[in-house]
Design an enzyme around this catalytic site. Structure first.
Site, PDB file in Angstrom:
ATOM      1  N   GLY A   1       8.684  36.075  -3.914  1.00 55.81           N
ATOM      2  CA  GLY A   1       8.095  35.891  -2.681  1.00 55.81           C
ATOM      3  C   GLY A   1       7.233  36.893  -2.188  1.00 55.81           C
ATOM      4  N   SER A   2       6.816  36.969  -0.647  1.00 56.98           N
ATOM      5  CA  SER A   2       6.042  37.786  -0.152  1.00 56.98           C
ATOM      6  C   SER A   2       6.850  39.233  -0.225  1.00 56.98           C
ATOM      7  CB  SER A   2       5.611  37.413   1.161  1.00 56.98           C
ATOM      8  OG  SER A   2       6.854  37.200   1.992  1.00 56.98           O
TER       9      SER A   2
ATOM     10  N   GLU B   1       8.532  40.691  -2.349  1.00 56.46           N
ATOM     11  CA  GLU B   1       8.432  41.390  -3.888  1.00 56.46           C
ATOM     12  C   GLU B   1       7.046  41.856  -4.307  1.00 56.46           C
ATOM     13  OE1 GLU B   1      11.535  39.673  -2.461  1.00 56.46           O
ATOM     14  OE2 GLU B   1      10.049  38.146  -2.955  1.00 56.46           O
TER      15      GLU B   1
ATOM     16  N   GLU C   1      14.804  29.992  -8.988  1.00 54.49           N
ATOM     17  CA  GLU C   1      15.638  31.280  -9.110  1.00 54.49           C
ATOM     18  C   GLU C   1      16.977  31.050 -10.061  1.00 54.49           C
ATOM     19  OE1 GLU C   1      13.428  31.711  -5.094  1.00 54.49           O
ATOM     20  OE2 GLU C   1      14.627  30.201  -6.236  1.00 54.49           O
TER      21      GLU C   1
ATOM     22  N   HIS D   1      13.798  37.087  -4.421  1.00 58.29           N
ATOM     23  CA  HIS D   1      13.342  36.916  -3.056  1.00 58.29           C
ATOM     24  C   HIS D   1      14.410  37.012  -2.196  1.00 58.29           C
ATOM     25  CE1 HIS D   1      10.597  36.415  -0.013  1.00 58.29           C
ATOM     26  NE2 HIS D   1      10.686  35.114   0.377  1.00 58.29           N
TER      27      HIS D   1
ATOM     28  N   HIS E   1      41.955  27.048 -17.099  1.00 54.44           N
ATOM     29  CA  HIS E   1      40.829  26.028 -16.438  1.00 54.44           C
ATOM     30  C   HIS E   1      42.010  24.911 -15.778  1.00 54.44           C
ATOM     31  CE1 HIS E   1      37.447  23.307 -16.015  1.00 54.44           C
ATOM     32  NE2 HIS E   1      37.902  23.463 -14.941  1.00 54.44           N
TER      33      HIS E   1
ATOM     34  N   GLY F   1      31.367  27.783 -16.227  1.00 54.73           N
ATOM     35  CA  GLY F   1      31.182  26.685 -16.526  1.00 54.73           C
ATOM     36  C   GLY F   1      30.119  26.206 -15.498  1.00 54.73           C
TER      37      GLY F   1
END
Length: 526
Positions: free
Chosen positions: A25-26, A28, A47, A70, A280, A400
Site C-alpha cells: 500500500g502507500s 510501504e 494478503e 499494508h 480438535h 486448519g
C-alpha cells in the site's frame, strides 16, 4: 551517512532475506524504493495469499522469509493465514508500513494505532521502533526472534523513518549473528536413554517439527532401533515418517479419549517435535492410560510449559535422536517390507472416488513430489492411497485455516523449482486463496493443481453429523468451474472426465502452472 532504508536493505541481504512476498500500500512504498540487485518481490493479490505463499516458501527452505504488508487493513487481511504459520512454527518476518510519525497520534487515515497489539498474541514478537534510528536494530531483532522462536514476528515502521539518516552505531547491526544450541546435558541425556532403553513397550509420536528440521531420515533410524510403533502427532501439518513404513500406525486421532485408547498398553511414549497434544474434537477422557509415562522433547518452550501431562525436555530433537540412536545400537529386528497400497475405491455417477485420484497421483507423479494438501474431507482416502517416503513430501494448513493450500503450493514451488510440486485442493478450500493462481502464472511456477470438486463443504457435513446438526445451511457450493477461473488468471486448465484421462494428464510434464479439475464423490475425513 547512510539512510535507515539502505542499512536495512543491506542487513536483509546479508541475512539472505532477499525474496519478499507482499501486497503493498502507500505506506510501504518508501521501504520498497531502491531495492538492491538480487532482491525479488513476489506480488500476491490478497494478503492472505501473500502470507500463505510465504508460509510455504519458508517451510520448504527452512529459512526466515520477509513479508511486506499494508498497515492495519493489510495486516488484518493476513491474520487468518497467519494462524497457520503460527501453528506450523514458520519463521515469517512481517514488516508493515505505518503512517508518518506525526500522523499516528491523531489517527490519520491508514494509521495503525497501537500496531504491535493488533498482531498479538499470534506472533512471537511485535514492535514499532521508538525512533527512526532504532529501525535497523528492531528489524534485526524481528529476524533473529523469528529464527530462534520459529514463529512469525511483526514490525511496524512509520514510512518517514526509511529516509531518515542512520546513526553511526546503526552499522553495528550488519555483522550481527545469533544462533541457538540446545543439546541435552550429560545427566539429561543419560536419564532419557535409560528410560527409553528400560521401557518394555515404548511408542514414538513424531510431530511436524521433525520434518521441518530435516530429521525425517533420523527419525526412521531411531524408530527402527526402538522397534516400537510410530504415530504422527494429532493435527499433523507435515509428515515426519514414511506413511507405509511397517512401524507406522498413522496419525493419532485429535481427541483426548481416542489418543488414550491408541496408546493403551505402552509403558513409555516418547514425543519428539510436537505439542502434547493438539486436540480438535472434544472427546473427553483420561489423557494417558494407567501406567503410561510420557516424555516430550521439543525446542518450543511454550509447548513444553502448557502441556497438561507428562514431563518435557526443552532441547533440540535432532540431538536427542542422535543420542538415542547411538545408545540403542543396532535395529531391534530386520525391517519388514513397506505395506502395500490397497486397490482404490470406485466412484459412481460419473464422479471419481478421491482414492482413484490419489492412486493416479501416486502412480504418475515422481516419487520425490511434494504435495500441498487442502482437501479436508478426503484425508482418510489420502492416507489410504499415498506412499510418501521422502522428507518434505507433505504440507497441510497447520491451524486448519482454509486458504493455505493454493498459496502454500505456489510458495513451495517457488522455493524448490527443481522438485515436482502438486497442490491437492478441494473446491471449498480453493476460493480462499484463488488469487495465488495469478502469481503462479506471472512467475511461470512449475506447479500442478489437482482441484477436487464435489460441490459442497464435505468436512462440515461430516462435522454436522458429529455434532448433531444435520440441517445446517450454507454447506453447498454448486456452479463453480475452476478451469475457467484458472484460465482467467493465466493458468492452463483442463477437466479430467475419467481416471484414464486424469492419468494421461498427470503423466505430462508442463513447464508452467496448470490446473486439473476432477469431479469426485463426497467422502468423510475419517
Amino acid at each position: 551517512m547512510s539512510s535507515v532504508r539502505r542499512v536495512s536493505h543491506e542487513f536483509l541481504k546479508r541475512q539472505g532475506l532477499t525474496t519478499v512476498f507482499g501486497n503493498p500500500g502507500s505506506n510501504e512504498l518508501p521501504f520498497l524504493a531502491g531495492l538492491p540487485a538480487g532482491f525479488r518481490y513476489v506480488l500476491g493479490l490478497h494478503e492472505g495469499a501473500v502470507v500463505g505463499m510465504a508460509d510455504g516458501y519458508a517451510q520448504a527452505t527452512g529459512r526466515p522469509v520477509l513479508v511486506n504488508l499494508h498497515a492495519a487493513s493489510g495486516s488484518g487481511n493476513a491474520m487468518g493465514a497467519l494462524t497457520n504459520a503460527v501453528s506450523a512454527r514458520t519463521p515469517l518476518v512481517i514488516v508493515a508500513g505505518q503512517q508518518v510519525r506525526p500522523a499516528v497520534g491523531p489517527e490519520a487515515n491508514l494509521a495503525n494505532v497501537d500496531a504491535p497489539a493488533l498482531m498479538k498474541p499470534l506472533v512471537g514478537w511485535a514492535a514499532e521502533p521508538a525512533c527512526a534510528e532504532d529501525v535497523p536494530r528492531a528489524l534485526a531483532q524481528a529476524v533473529f526472534e523469528a529464527r530462534l522462536q520459529r514463529r512469525p514476528t511483526y514490525l511496524s515502521v512509520p514510512y518517514d523513518d526509511w529516509a531518515a539518516e542512520a546513526g553511526d552505531n546503526t552499522l553495528a547491526v550488519l555483522d550481527r549473528r545469533v544462533e541457538r544450541g540446545a543439546v541435552p546435558t550429560a545427566g539429561q541425556g543419560r536419564r532419557l536413554a535409560e528410560l527409553v532403553a528400560s521401557a518394555r513397550r515404548p511408542a514414538l509420536v513424531l510431530g511436524g517439527d521433525i520434518d521441518a528440521a530435516g530429521l525425517f531420515d533420523g527419525a526412521v533410524r531411531l524408530a527402527e532401533r526402538l522397534g516400537g510403533p510410530v504415530w504422527a502427532a494429532p493435527s499433523q501439518f507435515r509428515l515426519p515418517f514414511p506413511n507405509r513404513h511397517p512401524l507406522f500406525r498413522g496419525v493419532l486421532p485429535a481427541g483426548i479419549a481416542p489418543v488414550c485408547a491408541a496408546l493403551e498398553g505402552h509403558d513409555l511414549v516418547l514425543v519428539l517435535g510436537a505439542p502434547v497434544f493438539r486436540y480438535h474434537e472434544y472427546l473427553p477422557g483420561r489423557y494417558l492410560p494407567e501406567g503410561t509415562r510420557l516424555i516430550q522433547v521439543t525446542e518450543d518452550a511454550a509447548a513444553a510449559a502448557r502441556a497438561p501431562m507428562g514431563e518435557a525436555l526443552v532441547a533440540d530433537p535432532g540431538a536427542v535422536i542422535d543420542l538415542l540412536t547411538e545408545q540403542l545400537g543396532a535395529p531391534a529386528a530386520p525391517r519388514d517390507p513397506y505395506r502395500p497400497v490397497p486397490d482404490p475405491a470406485a466412484g459412481e455417477g460419473g464422479r471419481l472416488h478421491p482414492e482413484q485420484v490419489f492412486a493416479a497421483l501416486r502412480d504418475e507423479q515422481p516419487e520425490d513430489t511434494a504435495y500441498v494438501v487442502e482437501s479436508t474431507s478426503t484425508s482418510a482416502a489420502w492416507w489410504r492411497q499415498m506412499d510418501l517416503r521422502r522428507p518434505g513430501s507433505y504440507y497441510f494448513p497447520a491451524a486448519g485455516g482454509l486458504g493455505f493450500g493454493l498459496p502454500g503450493a505456489v510458495g513451495v514451488a517457488l522455493a524448490q523449482p527443481d522438485r515436482p510440486v502438486v497442490g491437492v485442493i478441494g473446491d471449498g478450500s480453493a476460493n480462499y486463496g484463488i488469487t495465488a493462481l495469478w502469481t503462479a502464472a506471472q512467475h511461470r511456477v512449475p506447479l500442478t493443481v489437482v482441484l477436487l470438486r464435489n460441490g459442497t463443504y464435505g468436512a462440515l457435513r461430516w462435522f454436522g453429523d458429529l455434532l448433531g446438526v444435520p440441517d445446517a445451511p450454507g454447506l453447498d457450493i454448486p456452479g463453480l468451474d475452476f478451469t475457467r477461473i484458472a484460465e482467467g488468471y493465466g493458468v492452463a486448465a483442463r477437466q479430467a472426465g475419467d481416471a484414464d484421462e486424469l492419468r494421461a494428464l498427470l503423466a505430462e510434464r508442463p513447464d508452467g502452472p496448470r490446473l486439473i479439475q476432477v469431479d469426485t464423490v463426497l467422502t468423510t475425513p475419517s
